[in-house]
Design a protein around this motif. Sequence first.
Motif, PDB file in Angstrom:
ATOM      1  N   ALA A 141       0.820  -1.203   0.000  1.00 38.91           N
ATOM      2  CA  ALA A 141       0.000   0.000   0.000  1.00 38.91           C
ATOM      3  C   ALA A 141       0.860   1.261   0.000  1.00 38.91           C
ATOM      4  N   GLU A 142       1.962   1.222   0.750  1.00 38.40           N
ATOM      5  CA  GLU A 142       2.826   2.411   0.817  1.00 38.40           C
ATOM      6  C   GLU A 142       3.420   2.715  -0.550  1.00 38.40           C
ATOM      7  N   GLU A 143       3.829   1.653  -1.214  1.00 39.68           N
ATOM      8  CA  GLU A 143       4.453   1.872  -2.516  1.00 39.68           C
ATOM      9  C   GLU A 143       3.451   2.440  -3.514  1.00 39.68           C
ATOM     10  N   ILE A 144       2.237   1.927  -3.467  1.00 35.29           N
ATOM     11  CA  ILE A 144       1.219   2.439  -4.378  1.00 35.29           C
ATOM     12  C   ILE A 144       0.990   3.918  -4.109  1.00 35.29           C
ATOM     13  N   ARG A 145       0.923   4.222  -2.837  1.00 35.53           N
ATOM     14  CA  ARG A 145       0.728   5.629  -2.478  1.00 35.53           C
ATOM     15  C   ARG A 145       1.855   6.479  -3.024  1.00 35.53           C
ATOM     16  N   GLN A 146       3.045   5.927  -2.969  1.00 34.43           N
ATOM     17  CA  GLN A 146       4.203   6.681  -3.442  1.00 34.43           C
ATOM     18  C   GLN A 146       4.148   6.842  -4.961  1.00 34.43           C
ATOM     19  N   ILE A 147       3.813   5.767  -5.645  1.00 33.01           N
ATOM     20  CA  ILE A 147       3.748   5.809  -7.091  1.00 33.01           C
ATOM     21  C   ILE A 147       2.691   6.806  -7.552  1.00 33.01           C
TER      22      ILE A 147
END
Lengths: 171, 663
Positions: A141-147
């Motif tokens: 989820a964090e990575e998606i948010r970052q992307i």
Amino acid sequence: MNADECMETIKLTSRGGDSFELPYAAARLAHVVRDANDENDDGDIDSPEDVEILKVNSPCLEKVVEFLKHYHEEALTEIKTPLEDNTFEGNVKQEWYQNFLKGIDQPMLFDLVTAANFMAIQPLLDLTCLKVSCQLMGKSAEEIRQILNIPKLTPEEEETARRDHRWIFDD
Amino acid sequence: MYWLSTLAALIVSSLVGIDAFAANQQSTRTASCLSMAQDAVDTKITTLTDATNWRLRLLLNGVTTTQGRKIDGQLFVLNGNFIEEEGYEPPQGLFTSLTSSNKSEDGSDEVLSLEISSSRWKLSEDPDDPKDGLWIWGLFKEPLYPFMLLQMETKELELSSAEGEEKDSIPALKLYAQINHIRDQETGNVDLKTADVNIRLLEQIQLPGATVDLYENEKVGQVSFQPLSNSRASGREWHSNTNLTQHSTMVSRERDEALPAIPENSESKLRSASLLIGDDEEDADDQEQRLYEADNIQADEEEPKTGDNNETTLTTSHTSDEDGNRFYVQSATGGQWELTWPIWHLLPRNERREIATQYGMKTIGDFEEYMSLTRAVDESEGIIGTARSGVIVSSAADMRDRTDAAESNYLEIIERGGLPCTLPDEILRKCFAFLPIDDHANLALVSPHWSKFTRCEELYKSLCQRIYLNQSKRKVLHVHKFGNSYRRMLELRPRIRVGGGLYVLQYKEVKKIQRDMWTDIPVGAVLESIYYRYLYFFEDGRVMYALTHAHPMEMIPRFHNMILRGYGSKDKWGVWGKYQIKKDIVRVWATQQWHDVCFQMRVLPSNKVLNYDNGDRGVCTSMQLDKHMSSASGNFEEDNRYDLVTYEVPPHLYFRFLRDRRL
């Protein structure tokens, strides 16, 4: 006259006023073009007219026209779900389409999705959506948010989200 | 009058005494403890740790020099201590010499020093009994080892010689001694008796197809032991639960030693070579030494993975011994406390158990399995959504700075959830439809504004169709059984995790090695063998299966390759098959080269039932293996008896789901 055999070219004009010329047979993949030309169910038209696509800017429309021209020569094979692989390249085997979306930046990708949606070009929409989802696939989820540049959840929001998804989280 | 005053004084003093006792009970107890500790130092309990310095008097009298001269009565004195290595049973370790001094018998000033190149000691219950060493932890009281087997290798020593003569020297020796070892059970005081020192005369006997080493002991001298002072004020016994101080000194010391290079692929060899050795043959000792080195290397190899600051954190953390975090170091990525896996096996059993329970595991074995499997996955992301939040925050902040300058309407976008949130809903839905089922878990955690796509019956319905119609080979979903709610269906109906990872069953067994005249495996050796069964499920009913010794680290890329090359592609271990689920019973059929196998498993809705983890891995991540059959004809009908083989399945074998983003 049948649209498929129509050899005439039309011009698509972007928001910036730039015009891109392409064969009508290629352009009619976009439903917005068909509608503008009053194409009936049998695909009969009189003489194709130029279309103004005011919602799409020039660089994006250039890409779209490129796609339409190529699609006319080599159609995109249908993307099968469930996906075979979690990479874009693994699912789209045709080299041209792989290269088509290679190295384009996020804003451009999203412009393309919107343009495909607005112009109602189903294959382009499929392709770009696949590209988007491949970016999200297997990411936390964090990575998606970052992307996607989305702010972080508050702990309460996360708590609710977890509680609402008991089918995945074992809380 | 006098007696009265004394009486009064007595009463007063006794009253004071009682008072003091009541008030300072605690402190007096501590004081008595202290005095006891003081006693311990004063009486100098001698132990086989670095707390006691020992003086070894080595009297050599039967050694032949290089010039063929017999040495008679040469005394060497060695000071050093016995250092136990953790994790061995029976206890064993090294003898490290501190200073070596030498006096000749008659006290002349001839100075010779005998240098030890390597040494090893081992306690033993009975050196003549090969079963020695198979003593099982915790079953009996701690054994009293009546013997210590000591082996020392000395360096070549040049003898001073008169002018004109050729140089004479004592050649490098391999000395063996069997020493009577007495340890007081209450105080832990160790006494070592004087013993004979032998060298071994080797004889190789050539047999057809093999060589056998025989040896004969030849007495060359005597050794006696004398404890010197306690180098440190500590009365620790060799068997006591050593704390981290010792572990850390252990690790650093082991690292200092020059270790032989080891080939890349050594891990599997090492794994299958966890041997317990119980005799004193020379090759056994060598083997032992090799294993010991191998152990060290393994520890060394694993060490860097947990970050470079391990060593420092390790040494600082043991000072605050009492807090719960003593076994953990902060990993290089920060924020996250990770177990220092390399020292895990050095920890005493009860501490390991404690950690296992802390992680929600029922047994140490479960925890070891969990850790080794989790570590196999890249970035060890076994836990959904909770990991590494600390790291991302900072980089997200960086990104914010960058975009801030670039986009003026940044605030507006961030409020609405970034670029993709500006897309029309139907497009987003289309994007998400491509995603694997379990990725929806992450989407749900990404943004609350996405609830439309992550929390609605419509999505649940499509997911249910994707999951259950494929997995159970049905045409219709009976949603009315779940109160007309697809969400309830998702929550209640068992399913298999497809994509995004694989199921692994790790099976360990300890085998007794068949020994024959061609093997050079030492007596009493035990082999621990580990193998894995892997299952990777596709959404469309296909499955990949592998039975192999390969660790997940190796197997996951293989499966990845198989996926890329498509259905039917070949792999050394991986094969293709199909699966079907009925209620909570999963059946998998796979075709191996020589026969077809069929597994029947039960999906366990929650890991909490097993006390396996705290539900960190999510639902439906464990499957219990119930049946295992094989058939050469591929016919698994019940009435097919002629080539159907049913294997006995040990209870409590579980396939664990291991997330991996490569799959």
